[in-house]
Design a protein around this motif. Structure first.
Motif, mmCIF file in Angstrom:
data_model
loop_
_atom_site.group_PDB
_atom_site.id
_atom_site.type_symbol
_atom_site.label_atom_id
_atom_site.label_comp_id
_atom_site.label_asym_id
_atom_site.label_seq_id
_atom_site.Cartn_x
_atom_site.Cartn_y
_atom_site.Cartn_z
ATOM 1 N N ARG A 1 0.819 -1.220 0.000
ATOM 2 C CA ARG A 1 0.000 0.000 0.000
ATOM 3 C C ARG A 1 0.852 1.270 0.000
ATOM 4 N N LEU A 2 2.103 1.121 -0.355
ATOM 5 C CA LEU A 2 3.053 2.234 -0.329
ATOM 6 C C LEU A 2 2.573 3.421 -1.159
ATOM 7 N N GLU A 3 1.888 3.158 -2.269
ATOM 8 C CA GLU A 3 1.431 4.235 -3.156
ATOM 9 C C GLU A 3 0.395 5.138 -2.490
ATOM 10 N N GLU A 4 -0.169 4.706 -1.356
ATOM 11 C CA GLU A 4 -1.133 5.531 -0.632
ATOM 12 C C GLU A 4 -0.453 6.625 0.186
ATOM 13 N N LEU A 5 0.866 6.557 0.292
ATOM 14 C CA LEU A 5 1.624 7.514 1.104
ATOM 15 C C LEU A 5 2.366 8.494 0.203
ATOM 16 N N ASP A 6 2.445 9.730 0.637
ATOM 17 C CA ASP A 6 3.108 10.790 -0.113
ATOM 18 C C ASP A 6 4.519 10.984 0.436
ATOM 19 N N PRO A 7 5.554 10.689 -0.365
ATOM 20 C CA PRO A 7 6.932 10.824 0.126
ATOM 21 C C PRO A 7 7.319 12.253 0.492
ATOM 22 N N SER A 8 6.557 13.235 0.014
ATOM 23 C CA SER A 8 6.893 14.621 0.336
ATOM 24 C C SER A 8 6.220 15.102 1.632
ATOM 25 N N GLN A 9 5.312 14.292 2.160
ATOM 26 C CA GLN A 9 4.610 14.667 3.386
ATOM 27 C C GLN A 9 5.363 14.163 4.616
ATOM 28 N N SER A 10 5.288 14.907 5.684
ATOM 29 C CA SER A 10 5.822 14.447 6.960
ATOM 30 C C SER A 10 4.887 13.372 7.499
ATOM 31 N N ILE A 11 5.470 12.246 7.921
ATOM 32 C CA ILE A 11 4.695 11.108 8.409
ATOM 33 C C ILE A 11 5.215 10.702 9.780
ATOM 34 N N VAL A 12 4.291 10.565 10.736
ATOM 35 C CA VAL A 12 4.636 10.072 12.063
ATOM 36 C C VAL A 12 4.022 8.690 12.203
ATOM 37 N N CYS A 13 4.853 7.681 12.381
ATOM 38 C CA CYS A 13 4.405 6.297 12.501
ATOM 39 C C CYS A 13 4.191 5.948 13.971
ATOM 40 N N ILE A 14 3.071 5.272 14.240
ATOM 41 C CA ILE A 14 2.781 4.861 15.611
ATOM 42 C C ILE A 14 2.388 3.390 15.667
ATOM 43 N N CYS A 15 2.717 2.778 16.798
ATOM 44 C CA CYS A 15 2.267 1.422 17.097
ATOM 45 C C CYS A 15 2.033 1.366 18.604
ATOM 46 N N HIS A 16 2.063 0.172 19.177
ATOM 47 C CA HIS A 16 1.771 0.021 20.599
ATOM 48 C C HIS A 16 2.884 0.606 21.482
ATOM 49 N N HIS A 17 4.125 0.162 21.260
ATOM 50 C CA HIS A 17 5.245 0.628 22.084
ATOM 51 C C HIS A 17 6.346 1.320 21.288
ATOM 52 N N GLY A 18 6.235 1.387 19.981
ATOM 53 C CA GLY A 18 7.239 2.068 19.172
ATOM 54 C C GLY A 18 8.220 1.161 18.461
ATOM 55 N N VAL A 19 8.040 -0.151 18.545
ATOM 56 C CA VAL A 19 8.972 -1.085 17.914
ATOM 57 C C VAL A 19 8.603 -1.322 16.454
ATOM 58 N N ARG A 20 7.344 -1.680 16.203
ATOM 59 C CA ARG A 20 6.908 -1.891 14.812
ATOM 60 C C ARG A 20 7.009 -0.606 14.006
ATOM 61 N N SER A 21 6.597 0.501 14.611
ATOM 62 C CA SER A 21 6.641 1.766 13.886
ATOM 63 C C SER A 21 8.081 2.159 13.551
ATOM 64 N N LEU A 22 9.021 1.806 14.402
ATOM 65 C CA LEU A 22 10.434 2.064 14.119
ATOM 66 C C LEU A 22 10.869 1.291 12.873
ATOM 67 N N GLN A 23 10.403 0.063 12.737
ATOM 68 C CA GLN A 23 10.717 -0.732 11.548
ATOM 69 C C GLN A 23 10.087 -0.128 10.298
ATOM 70 N N VAL A 24 8.869 0.392 10.430
ATOM 71 C CA VAL A 24 8.210 1.030 9.289
ATOM 72 C C VAL A 24 8.947 2.301 8.888
ATOM 73 N N VAL A 25 9.394 3.077 9.851
ATOM 74 C CA VAL A 25 10.177 4.285 9.549
ATOM 75 C C VAL A 25 11.417 3.907 8.753
ATOM 76 N N ALA A 26 12.135 2.887 9.192
ATOM 77 C CA ALA A 26 13.346 2.443 8.481
ATOM 78 C C ALA A 26 13.006 2.009 7.059
ATOM 79 N N PHE A 27 11.904 1.275 6.890
ATOM 80 C CA PHE A 27 11.482 0.833 5.561
ATOM 81 C C PHE A 27 11.150 2.032 4.669
ATOM 82 N N LEU A 28 10.374 2.966 5.200
ATOM 83 C CA LEU A 28 9.999 4.137 4.407
ATOM 84 C C LEU A 28 11.222 4.957 4.018
ATOM 85 N N GLN A 29 12.170 5.092 4.912
ATOM 86 C CA GLN A 29 13.395 5.821 4.575
ATOM 87 C C GLN A 29 14.142 5.130 3.438
ATOM 88 N N ARG A 30 14.183 3.807 3.440
ATOM 89 C CA ARG A 30 14.830 3.070 2.344
ATOM 90 C C ARG A 30 14.088 3.256 1.021
#
Length: 108
Positions: free
Chosen positions: A52-81
């Motif tokens: 579903r990556l095409e649903e996200l705008d690479p020029s927009q600021s995105i804050v990823c959230i999950c329960h404790h911050g572990v999964r969202s940290l992985q998503v941040v790393a993926f999006l940066q790549r």
């Protein structure tokens, strides 16, 4: 890795016109969610981000959230790549939000 403290979430999202990307499972979102006036929220479970990556705008600021911050940290790393530059992990996740900012949001 960009980390954002829960105390700064609302100010960051409103000043940067950021998207709050909730990467938790649907049952978790049904249990507890962050709702901020004027802040867009999108729910895409972590396992669905690549398809579903095409649903996200690479020029927009995105804050990823999950329960404790572990999964969202992985998503941040993926999006940066994938070339996203303005992505942040909500440190401590929704649990920290419940404890430090809004105790009306249930903990689980």
């Amino acid at each position: 890795m960009n980390q954002l403290a829960v105390q700064h979430l609302h100010a960051h999202c409103t000043s940067a016109n950021a998207l709050l990307l909730d990467v938790r499972e649907p049952w978790e979102v049904d249990t507890a969610a962050i709702r901020l006036p004027g802040v867009a929220v999108k729910h895409i479970p972590m396992s669905r981000i690549p398809e579903r990556l095409e649903e996200l705008d690479p020029s927009q600021s995105i804050v990823c959230i999950c329960h404790h911050g572990v999964r969202s940290l992985q998503v941040v790393a993926f999006l940066q790549r994938q070339g996203f530059e303005s992505v942040y992990n909500l440190a401590g996740g929704i649990d920290a939000w419940s404890v430090e900012v809004d105790p009306s949001v249930p903990r689980y």
